[in-house]
Design an enzyme around this catalytic site. Sequence first.
Site, PDB file in Angstrom:
ATOM      1  N   THR A 214      -2.841  -5.716   0.438  1.00  0.00           N
ATOM      2  CA  THR A 214      -3.813  -4.816  -0.170  1.00  0.00           C
ATOM      3  C   THR A 214      -4.059  -3.617   0.751  1.00  0.00           C
ATOM      4  O   THR A 214      -3.864  -3.697   1.973  1.00  0.00           O
ATOM      5  CB  THR A 214      -5.118  -5.562  -0.493  1.00  0.00           C
ATOM      6  N   ALA A 215      -4.468  -2.484   0.161  1.00  0.00           N
ATOM      7  CA  ALA A 215      -4.600  -1.235   0.926  1.00  0.00           C
ATOM      8  C   ALA A 215      -5.458  -1.427   2.176  1.00  0.00           C
ATOM      9  O   ALA A 215      -5.091  -0.962   3.259  1.00  0.00           O
ATOM     10  CB  ALA A 215      -5.181  -0.140   0.037  1.00  0.00           C
TER      11      ALA A 215
ATOM     12  N   GLY B 154       0.186  -1.384  -7.294  1.00  0.00           N
ATOM     13  CA  GLY B 154      -0.100  -0.955  -5.922  1.00  0.00           C
ATOM     14  C   GLY B 154      -0.919  -2.004  -5.180  1.00  0.00           C
ATOM     15  O   GLY B 154      -1.769  -2.669  -5.775  1.00  0.00           O
ATOM     16  N   GLY B 155      -0.651  -2.173  -3.890  1.00  0.00           N
ATOM     17  CA  GLY B 155      -1.430  -3.108  -3.074  1.00  0.00           C
ATOM     18  C   GLY B 155      -1.278  -4.533  -3.563  1.00  0.00           C
ATOM     19  O   GLY B 155      -0.164  -5.027  -3.739  1.00  0.00           O
ATOM     20  N   ASP B 156      -2.384  -5.209  -3.789  1.00  0.00           N
ATOM     21  CA  ASP B 156      -2.387  -6.562  -4.335  1.00  0.00           C
ATOM     22  C   ASP B 156      -2.823  -6.478  -5.797  1.00  0.00           C
ATOM     23  O   ASP B 156      -3.727  -5.709  -6.121  1.00  0.00           O
ATOM     24  CB  ASP B 156      -3.373  -7.434  -3.551  1.00  0.00           C
TER      25      ASP B 156
ATOM     26  N   PRO C 105       0.784  -1.232   0.000  1.00  0.00           N
ATOM     27  CA  PRO C 105       0.000   0.000   0.000  1.00  0.00           C
ATOM     28  C   PRO C 105       0.820   1.290   0.000  1.00  0.00           C
ATOM     29  O   PRO C 105       0.260   2.360  -0.208  1.00  0.00           O
ATOM     30  CB  PRO C 105      -0.796  -0.102   1.301  1.00  0.00           C
TER      31      PRO C 105
ATOM     32  N   GLY D 244      -2.357   5.997   3.564  1.00  0.00           N
ATOM     33  CA  GLY D 244      -2.069   5.051   4.638  1.00  0.00           C
ATOM     34  C   GLY D 244      -0.725   4.359   4.482  1.00  0.00           C
ATOM     35  O   GLY D 244      -0.263   4.135   3.367  1.00  0.00           O
TER      36      GLY D 244
ATOM     37  N   LYS E  52      -1.816   5.580 -13.727  1.00  0.00           N
ATOM     38  CA  LYS E  52      -2.968   5.182 -12.942  1.00  0.00           C
ATOM     39  C   LYS E  52      -3.402   6.319 -12.046  1.00  0.00           C
ATOM     40  O   LYS E  52      -4.069   6.130 -11.069  1.00  0.00           O
ATOM     41  CB  LYS E  52      -2.719   3.951 -12.052  1.00  0.00           C
TER      42      LYS E  52
ATOM     43  N   ASP F 204       3.078   1.137 -11.380  1.00  0.00           N
ATOM     44  CA  ASP F 204       1.947   2.035 -11.170  1.00  0.00           C
ATOM     45  C   ASP F 204       2.380   3.239 -10.357  1.00  0.00           C
ATOM     46  O   ASP F 204       3.317   3.164  -9.575  1.00  0.00           O
ATOM     47  CB  ASP F 204       0.872   1.333 -10.337  1.00  0.00           C
TER      48      ASP F 204
ATOM     49  N   MET G 116     -11.312   3.674  -3.476  1.00  0.00           N
ATOM     50  CA  MET G 116     -11.637   4.657  -4.524  1.00  0.00           C
ATOM     51  C   MET G 116     -12.912   5.438  -4.204  1.00  0.00           C
ATOM     52  O   MET G 116     -13.709   5.725  -5.088  1.00  0.00           O
ATOM     53  CB  MET G 116     -11.795   3.939  -5.883  1.00  0.00           C
TER      54      MET G 116
HETATM   55  N1  SAH Z   1      -4.725  -3.008  -5.965  1.00  0.00           N
HETATM   56  C1  SAH Z   1      -4.786  -2.007  -4.944  1.00  0.00           C
HETATM   57  C2  SAH Z   1      -6.007  -1.120  -5.052  1.00  0.00           C
HETATM   58  C3  SAH Z   1      -5.991  -0.236  -6.240  1.00  0.00           C
HETATM   59  S1  SAH Z   1      -7.409   0.776  -6.304  1.00  0.00           S
HETATM   60  C4  SAH Z   1      -4.750  -2.676  -3.565  1.00  0.00           C
HETATM   61  O1  SAH Z   1      -4.842  -3.882  -3.468  1.00  0.00           O
HETATM   62  O2  SAH Z   1      -4.604  -1.959  -2.578  1.00  0.00           O
HETATM   63  C5  SAH Z   1      -6.774   2.276  -5.639  1.00  0.00           C
HETATM   64  C6  SAH Z   1      -7.422   2.578  -4.328  1.00  0.00           C
HETATM   65  O3  SAH Z   1      -6.773   1.889  -3.286  1.00  0.00           O
HETATM   66  C7  SAH Z   1      -7.340   4.022  -3.923  1.00  0.00           C
HETATM   67  O4  SAH Z   1      -8.364   4.783  -4.528  1.00  0.00           O
HETATM   68  C8  SAH Z   1      -7.533   3.942  -2.445  1.00  0.00           C
HETATM   69  O5  SAH Z   1      -8.864   3.790  -2.098  1.00  0.00           O
HETATM   70  C9  SAH Z   1      -6.812   2.649  -2.118  1.00  0.00           C
HETATM   71  N2  SAH Z   1      -5.448   2.898  -1.672  1.00  0.00           N
HETATM   72  C10 SAH Z   1      -4.331   2.502  -2.270  1.00  0.00           C
HETATM   73  N3  SAH Z   1      -3.243   2.875  -1.555  1.00  0.00           N
HETATM   74  C11 SAH Z   1      -3.714   3.526  -0.489  1.00  0.00           C
HETATM   75  C12 SAH Z   1      -3.109   4.154   0.628  1.00  0.00           C
HETATM   76  N4  SAH Z   1      -1.774   4.168   0.775  1.00  0.00           N
HETATM   77  N5  SAH Z   1      -3.890   4.735   1.551  1.00  0.00           N
HETATM   78  C13 SAH Z   1      -5.232   4.726   1.426  1.00  0.00           C
HETATM   79  N6  SAH Z   1      -5.862   4.138   0.392  1.00  0.00           N
HETATM   80  C14 SAH Z   1      -5.121   3.548  -0.539  1.00  0.00           C
END
Ligand code: SAH
Length: 518
Positions: free
Chosen positions: A129-130, A99-101, A23, A212, A68, A46, A183
């Site tokens: 994931t976030a 980003g995230g997963d 995240p 976060g 993105k 990304d 989002m």
């Molecule tokens: N694949 C990613 C999500 C991508 S969609 C995952 O698994 O996390 C992008 C959304 O993820 C953002 O709009 C927000 O809602 C969330 N997000 C990603 N990084 C974040 C962060 N550091 N803090 C808060 N929300 C985050």
Amino acid sequence: MVGEPGSGSTTREGTVYLVGAGPGDPGLLTRRGADLLAIADVVVYDHLASPRLLDLARTGAIRICAGKSVGHCTLSQDRIHEVLIEHARSGRAVVRLKGGDPLVFGRGGEEASALRAAGIPFEIVPGVTAAVGVAAYCGIPPTHRETASAVAFVTGHGDPRSESSRLDWPALARFPGTLIVYMGVTHLAAICETLITEGKPAGTPAAIVESGTLPAQRTTVGTLANLPRLAVESGLRPPALLIVGEVVALRDRLAWFERLPLFGRRIVVTRPEAELARSAASLEAMGAEVIAAPTVVVRPIPDPGPLDDTIGRLESFDWLVFTSPSGVRFFVDRLDRLGRDLRALGRVRLAAIGPTTADALAALHLRADLVPDSFRSEALAAALAGRAAGARILLARADRGRTVLRDELEHLADVTQVPVYQNAYAEALPDGLDDRIASGSVDWITLTSSAIARRLHALLSERARQAVGTRVRLASLSPVTSETARALGWEVAVEAREFTWDGLVRSLVEQATAERGE
Ligand code: SAH
């Protein structure tokens, strides 16, 4: 498959790795992800993946930003597929860093399908994931015994009031557990309103967490009814997650990240390249955001002749004195290159100028016979004077620096000084840093030596120089360094009480704690 990345890179040619970057905090990447980044020929990343992770890739790796986010370099989804396929077909190992997963609201499923259709082998490496990462860093458990036995990850991308909304909002309003909405910034008010209209109590605790797991993390807590207003008032900015449910109340007890003493402080670290990573880590552990700006880069000395000679007659010395961790590293490197090993040190005694240098020796299972209490050349000279009168002393050091040690010891011992590495000044500061300093958008700059202070001064624009010591505060490692800073016209706000990096970090922590009135 158990991979041994690095050794098997030939079998991995033409493969695409969809890797979750986590995240934000670069420390949340998986080990598998880090291994793959290190062997990748191409990295397609990304905007939400931490830029720091790109440092894990080889210098020669091709880096492609897929965007993105509005305003950032953005490739269309089709174009991303083409790029992945083209590079894989050329036989390259491609890391697609997401980003995230990769598979949670990440279109990783689409990318993998496109790869399969094109006959390109791929692997999927999960990421934090976030929702999970952010929950941990803001102290809100998605599930909690008694309070929440289920959690739903929801996209807030579409307007919940529009006909085309694919979400069953009445069902979400009834959902017996925590809702975590990705989002959801644009439609935050509509989402909260819809949940209330569909029957979720208006007083349900809700939080929005921006950026976060990053130093800029910010959490706003309220209820479904008032959170949209609070978010507008605080100037909410993406990326952010909305968390709805009774678990939000646990944050009072479980928040930890935002309570770290240096949380939210942006600190420019000007230390030599060789010490930067370790130094940054100790500040980051206290919650600070570190901006790396090495003023000095270390290199092997151009002419190792004198060093090689000295190594050849090491047994003729009683003491070998190291004045920096780089000294230890380059000395041992040279031994190695000469086909020798640690046994060449024989019975020579070892002195280290301070605990960090002693640690560098300890990493080689060498115990320093002497480490002065205070990390200064004067203290080391005094300590040696007591133990090494009349002895033959070898000073292994940088090609330039203070000569206090030699000057103070020369009259009572037989001192030889040999350069083992070279400190070269950095030619420039990282892009954009001068502006950030001039505009006061960093909080602190650390100075760990007089040479570093002077180099920083030389590299800064006049505007930025004027911001130093005023809008941007200085933290200095020792009185000698502070004096140099003052001579350059800079006020010093914090001086370490113990003249080591850790001492400087401690003093910064004390200052921050005092300012918070704790
Ligand atoms: N694949 C990613 C999500 C991508 S969609 C995952 O698994 O996390 C992008 C959304 O993820 C953002 O709009 C927000 O809602 C969330 N997000 C990603 N990084 C974040 C962060 N550091 N803090 C808060 N929300 C985050």
